[in-house]
Design a protein around this motif. Structure first.
Motif, mmCIF file in Angstrom:
data_model
loop_
_atom_site.group_PDB
_atom_site.id
_atom_site.type_symbol
_atom_site.label_atom_id
_atom_site.label_comp_id
_atom_site.label_asym_id
_atom_site.label_seq_id
_atom_site.Cartn_x
_atom_site.Cartn_y
_atom_site.Cartn_z
ATOM 1 N N PHE A 1 39.649 55.012 28.238
ATOM 2 C CA PHE A 1 38.395 54.581 28.851
ATOM 3 C C PHE A 1 38.637 53.541 29.947
ATOM 4 O O PHE A 1 39.549 52.723 29.845
ATOM 5 C CB PHE A 1 37.462 53.966 27.803
ATOM 6 C CG PHE A 1 36.988 54.929 26.757
ATOM 7 C CD1 PHE A 1 35.960 55.819 27.031
ATOM 8 C CD2 PHE A 1 37.575 54.950 25.500
ATOM 9 C CE1 PHE A 1 35.515 56.712 26.064
ATOM 10 C CE2 PHE A 1 37.137 55.841 24.523
ATOM 11 C CZ PHE A 1 36.111 56.726 24.804
ATOM 12 N N LEU A 2 37.797 53.566 30.966
ATOM 13 C CA LEU A 2 37.767 52.525 31.990
ATOM 14 C C LEU A 2 36.625 51.579 31.624
ATOM 15 O O LEU A 2 35.533 52.031 31.285
ATOM 16 C CB LEU A 2 37.545 53.144 33.367
ATOM 17 C CG LEU A 2 37.704 52.239 34.594
ATOM 18 C CD1 LEU A 2 38.077 53.076 35.819
ATOM 19 C CD2 LEU A 2 36.442 51.442 34.883
ATOM 20 N N VAL A 3 36.878 50.271 31.704
ATOM 21 C CA VAL A 3 35.925 49.287 31.190
ATOM 22 C C VAL A 3 35.594 48.237 32.248
ATOM 23 O O VAL A 3 36.491 47.710 32.913
ATOM 24 C CB VAL A 3 36.504 48.566 29.948
ATOM 25 C CG1 VAL A 3 35.442 47.671 29.316
ATOM 26 C CG2 VAL A 3 37.054 49.565 28.944
ATOM 27 N N LEU A 4 34.308 47.943 32.399
ATOM 28 C CA LEU A 4 33.854 46.841 33.240
ATOM 29 C C LEU A 4 33.081 45.859 32.366
ATOM 30 O O LEU A 4 32.200 46.271 31.601
ATOM 31 C CB LEU A 4 32.946 47.321 34.371
ATOM 32 C CG LEU A 4 33.577 48.184 35.470
ATOM 33 C CD1 LEU A 4 33.546 49.651 35.067
ATOM 34 C CD2 LEU A 4 32.845 47.998 36.792
ATOM 35 N N VAL A 5 33.418 44.584 32.480
ATOM 36 C CA VAL A 5 32.757 43.540 31.698
ATOM 37 C C VAL A 5 32.153 42.530 32.662
ATOM 38 O O VAL A 5 32.848 41.999 33.536
ATOM 39 C CB VAL A 5 33.756 42.836 30.755
ATOM 40 C CG1 VAL A 5 33.033 41.788 29.915
ATOM 41 C CG2 VAL A 5 34.473 43.844 29.865
ATOM 42 N N SER A 6 30.860 42.265 32.525
ATOM 43 C CA SER A 6 30.218 41.321 33.438
ATOM 44 C C SER A 6 30.722 39.903 33.180
ATOM 45 O O SER A 6 31.002 39.519 32.049
ATOM 46 C CB SER A 6 28.693 41.372 33.282
ATOM 47 O OG SER A 6 28.296 40.917 32.003
ATOM 48 N N GLU A 7 30.856 39.149 34.266
ATOM 49 C CA GLU A 7 31.322 37.766 34.199
ATOM 50 C C GLU A 7 30.327 36.883 34.949
ATOM 51 O O GLU A 7 29.873 37.239 36.037
ATOM 52 C CB GLU A 7 32.699 37.631 34.852
ATOM 53 C CG GLU A 7 33.788 38.495 34.245
ATOM 54 C CD GLU A 7 34.341 37.909 32.957
ATOM 55 O OE1 GLU A 7 33.808 36.869 32.498
ATOM 56 O OE2 GLU A 7 35.292 38.487 32.415
ATOM 57 N N PRO A 8 29.961 35.733 34.394
ATOM 58 C CA PRO A 8 29.006 34.865 35.087
ATOM 59 C C PRO A 8 29.550 34.379 36.422
ATOM 60 O O PRO A 8 30.725 34.043 36.546
ATOM 61 C CB PRO A 8 28.810 33.704 34.103
ATOM 62 C CG PRO A 8 30.031 33.717 33.236
ATOM 63 C CD PRO A 8 30.432 35.152 33.120
ATOM 64 N N SER A 9 28.686 34.370 37.417
ATOM 65 C CA SER A 9 29.040 33.859 38.734
ATOM 66 C C SER A 9 27.935 32.909 39.188
ATOM 67 O O SER A 9 26.985 32.645 38.451
ATOM 68 C CB SER A 9 29.213 35.018 39.723
ATOM 69 O OG SER A 9 29.703 34.554 40.963
#
Length: 224
Positions: free
Chosen positions: A154-162
């Protein structure tokens, strides 16, 4: 000036995604043999960010249209968006550009996008359970779950606070930098795109280079 930037490291061996943050840990454990080194799975990791210097806003989520076009060209299907729910983890399938745009602007403090069919054999992997670990914990504390997803293909994207929304940490079972470069060249109009090796952007002023000296990374600027 509007900027979309992708910082990448590839290939990165699984041992580089270890939860042990002690820099001396690997030395104590002993160096891997040549056979172990050559046989270790190698993946890719990246960080997708953006800024709008005209409005002073900094985050990938401030340019959802452009980011959605890029990701639609890069991310495999199916695409699943996981967010915190009232009674657990909520799941939504993402359809095309519109689905990606909604996910990119989701106001949740933490969300995860999982892409692909998991074609490497997930060994009974439960996506809600593993993704829940990524949503509920800091990514450094949940790297074992990232590894499980990568091992499953799987390819995974995790949101990060900016500053003004969120960026995206990206973990992929295959290299992505060339695909990101191609997608930016095809879809960015009037927006500057950059694909930059992590090793060239360790300092904070280099991460926010467009606010200091946009020409510092001219060699990594994508030609549209």
């Amino acid at each position: 000036m509007q900027v979309v930037k992708y910082f990448f490291e590839e290939p990165v061996a699984l041992e580089m995604l270890s939860e042990d943050t002690d820099p001396d840990a690997r030395r104590r454990a002993g160096a891997p043999t040549l056979e172990e080194f050559l046989g270790a799975p190698e993946y890719a990791r990246g960080y997708l960010a953006a800024s709008d210097l005209e409005t002073g806003r900094i985050a990938a989520s401030v340019l959802p249209e452009s980011i959605a076009l890029i990701l639609d060209a890069v991310l495999p299907e199916p695409r699943r968006h996981f967010t915190p729910g009232v009674t657990g983890i909520s799941f939504t399938g993402l359809d095309g550009i519109d689905g990606l745009r909604e996910a990119l602007t989701d106001p949740s403090e933490r969300s995860v996008i999982v892409c692909g069919a998991g074609d490497r054999g997930d060994n009974g992997l439960s996506l809600p359970e593993v993704v829940g670990d990524l949503i509920e914990h800091d990514i450094r504390e949940a790297l074992s779950s990232v590894v499980r997803l990568l091992e499953g293909g799987f390819l995974v994207l995790v949101s990060e606070p900016s500053h003004d929304g969120h960026d995206w940490s990206v973990f992929s079972p295959r290299p992505l930098a060339d695909d990101m470069r191609t997608a930016m060249a095809e879809h960015l109009r009037g927006i500057s795109g950059y694909v930059i090796p992590f090793r060239r952007a360790r300092a904070e002023h280099r991460f926010y280079f467009e606010q200091v000296d946009p020409e510092i990374y001219d060699e990594f600027r994508v030609t549209t």
